[in-house]
Design an enzyme around this catalytic site. Structure first.
Site, PDB file in Angstrom:
ATOM      1  N   SER A  62       0.810  -1.219   0.000  1.00 42.72           N
ATOM      2  CA  SER A  62       0.000   0.000   0.000  1.00 42.72           C
ATOM      3  C   SER A  62       0.845   1.270   0.000  1.00 42.72           C
ATOM      4  CB  SER A  62      -0.939   0.014   1.216  1.00 42.72           C
ATOM      5  OG  SER A  62      -1.915  -0.992   1.113  1.00 42.72           O
ATOM      6  N   GLY A 256      -2.479   3.990  -3.354  1.00 47.90           N
ATOM      7  CA  GLY A 256      -2.791   5.070  -4.276  1.00 47.90           C
ATOM      8  C   GLY A 256      -4.232   5.528  -4.340  1.00 47.90           C
ATOM      9  N   CYS A 281      -9.673  -1.488   3.376  1.00 49.34           N
ATOM     10  CA  CYS A 281      -8.806  -0.406   2.909  1.00 49.34           C
ATOM     11  C   CYS A 281      -9.167  -0.013   1.469  1.00 49.34           C
ATOM     12  CB  CYS A 281      -7.345  -0.818   3.068  1.00 49.34           C
ATOM     13  SG  CYS A 281      -6.208   0.582   3.157  1.00 49.34           S
ATOM     14  N   LEU A 282      -8.305  -0.269   0.482  1.00 45.81           N
ATOM     15  CA  LEU A 282      -8.670   0.036  -0.896  1.00 45.81           C
ATOM     16  C   LEU A 282      -9.908  -0.746  -1.308  1.00 45.81           C
ATOM     17  CD1 LEU A 282      -7.811   1.591  -3.502  1.00 45.81           C
ATOM     18  CD2 LEU A 282      -6.678  -0.519  -4.208  1.00 45.81           C
ATOM     19  N   HIS A 399      -6.965  -2.314   8.692  1.00 39.46           N
ATOM     20  CA  HIS A 399      -6.403  -3.643   8.470  1.00 39.46           C
ATOM     21  C   HIS A 399      -6.663  -4.533   9.690  1.00 39.46           C
ATOM     22  CE1 HIS A 399      -3.209  -2.115   5.350  1.00 39.46           C
ATOM     23  NE2 HIS A 399      -4.408  -1.603   5.166  1.00 39.46           N
ATOM     24  N   GLU A 401      -5.948  -7.629  10.336  1.00 42.74           N
ATOM     25  CA  GLU A 401      -4.904  -8.568  10.760  1.00 42.74           C
ATOM     26  C   GLU A 401      -3.795  -7.878  11.525  1.00 42.74           C
ATOM     27  OE1 GLU A 401      -1.882  -6.848   8.456  1.00 42.74           O
ATOM     28  OE2 GLU A 401      -4.051  -6.694   8.410  1.00 42.74           O
TER      29      GLU A 401
END
Length: 450
Positions: A62, A256, A281-282, A399, A401
């Site tokens: 990332s 990005g 996330c993304l 995230h 994890e």
């Protein structure tokens, strides 16, 4: 480096690095010394507030296109172990630290961080006043920057950095995804993590993972919760994925600008309602884009292992690991459904207001029906999680994890398994209990903690 710092280092065994410069596009300059590979690297500068886990940060895909500043002052003291890496090689452009430890001390260490960076060709600079640098980024926002061990001409570097490409509008995912599909099972779990992690659950679900820059530990978390994975490239057509007859589809983290990753969110649009979906996330941004959400670029992003997020369904607060510079606007997904939003008819600009009201609001989305806001960032009031009420899908911005970071959000892997089982109460989980799931913590054969 100050004269007193030079004098102190001269009295130690730490070698002196070559001169290096960090130049920001607004003209701010920091001088230091090289502690990685020689060279010149351009990217968007950001900072990470984690206290440990520097290898996981360095190898997180990332960070493609970015120069990362670590706020913790000493870095590298426990060395590098390849099993902790999140990808085969680093994707970040450069690393900035206050002090790099050249002689690590840990039973798991295989080499020093500086040697690893040099071997992987990552430009790095130490001796920088990272406190001042981070305050500058917080005040003025992320911007383009350059780290150079080759050019000491500030004016020349400033000209070059202002001509360098922006992260906005560029598809960084294409450079960190996989070339083709592959399987990932319990056989791929790092053996060296066995001292801390319990054996994974028996595989019950076939899951297809869209690789947008997925971290290896996220794949590990899915496997540990009973998933047998097929990992596919970021632009794999939805028709090919559905032809595999998966029990669920996972949309991964990645780098990005989400606006530039059109092929992924167009596939997400086709998959929503056809198969259970979980995005992080993304992947969260991809699902939001598929539902028509607007995306905001954050001033300096969320990067670190200590971001507080309130679960609006339970009222509990999770300390989370995050790495993103963009965020979907919940308000852009549709009009509020008053009867499911505590009677409210107007959106709150600061989403923390819903936590104060004890409400998890719901909007009527034109594409996929009702969508609930489930999680809110307590630092800035941005959206951190959505649950689709009329199709089997949910997503979070952080995230679960947590590599590196806390395990408060581990329950989301369990939630995904419950979603694939068809349970409507898939998010109704005691996170205080589930956060310890899968860890041994030195348990003895009799089940007692050693």
């Amino acid at each position: 480096m100050s004269k007193i710092a030079e004098k102190m280092r001269a009295a130690t065994s730490k070698p002196a690095g070559a001169p290096a410069l960090l130049v920001l596009e607004d003209g701010t300059v920091f001088a230091g010394t090289s502690c990685g590979a020689p060279g010149e690297a351009f990217g968007e500068i950001c900072f990470n507030t984690s206290l440990e886990g520097y290898l996981e940060i360095v190898t997180d895909p990332s960070y493609a296109g970015q120069i990362v500043v670590l706020t913790y002052p000493q870095v590298g003291n426990y060395g590098v172990n390849a099993d902790d890496a999140q990808a085969e090689r680093p994707a970040l452009r450069a690393l900035v630290v206050r002090d790099m430890c050249p002689t690590p001390s840990s039973w798991r260490s295989q080499e020093s961080l500086g040697d690893y960076l040099a071997r992987e060709g990552v430009v790095a600079i130490e001796g920088v006043d990272t406190r001042a640098l981070v305050r500058h980024i917080r005040d003025y926002g992320v911007q383009r920057a350059v780290v150079s061990t080759e050019d000491t001409d500030v004016a020349a570097l400033l000209e070059k950095v202002r001509k360098s490409p922006s992260l906005v509008g560029e598809n960084q995912v294409v450079g960190v995804s996989c070339d083709g599909a592959y399987s990932y099972t319990a056989a791929n779990l790092p053996a060296s993590h066995g001292f801390a992690l319990a054996a994974p659950a028996e595989p019950r679900f076939k899951v297809v993972v869209y690789h947008c820059g997925v971290k290896r530990s996220i794949l590990d978390g899915l496997v540990a919760s009973g998933c047998e994975l097929t990992v596919v490239p970021w632009d794999t057509p939805a028709e090919e994925v559905l032809a595999m007859s998966p029990d669920g589809v996972f949309l991964s983290n990645g780098p990005g600008d989400p606006e530039a990753v059109g092929e992924t969110y167009r596939q997400a649009e086709k998959l929503l309602g056809k198969v259970p979906l979980f995005g992080i996330c993304l992947g969260h941004q991809m699902m939001a884009k598929a539902a028509g959400a607007e995306i905001d670029k954050l001033k300096f992003g969320h990067h670190g292992g200590n971001h507080p997020v309130q679960n609006l369904l339970t009222g509990r607060v999770e300390v989370t690991a995050q790495n993103h510079g963009f965020c979907p606007r919940f308000q852009s997904l549709g009009a509020l459904v008053p009867e499911l939003s505590g009677g409210a008819t107007e959106h709150a600009e600061d989403l923390r207001e819903w936590g104060r009201r004890g409400v998890a609001p719901v909007v009527a989305n034109e594409r996929f029906g009702r969508i609930r806001l489930t999680h809110v960032n307590l630092d800035d009031g941005t959206a951190e999680g959505f649950a689709f009420l009329d199709v089997p899908a949910f997503s979070v911005q952080y995230h679960p994890e947590a590599a590196p970071g806390p395990t408060d959000a581990h329950y989301l892997f369990t939630a995904f398994a419950r979603l694939m089982e068809g349970r409507e109460d898939y998010l109704d989980i005691d996170i205080a209990t589930d956060r310890l799931s899968g860890w041994k913590f030195g348990s003895t054969a009799e089940g007692e903690v050693a």
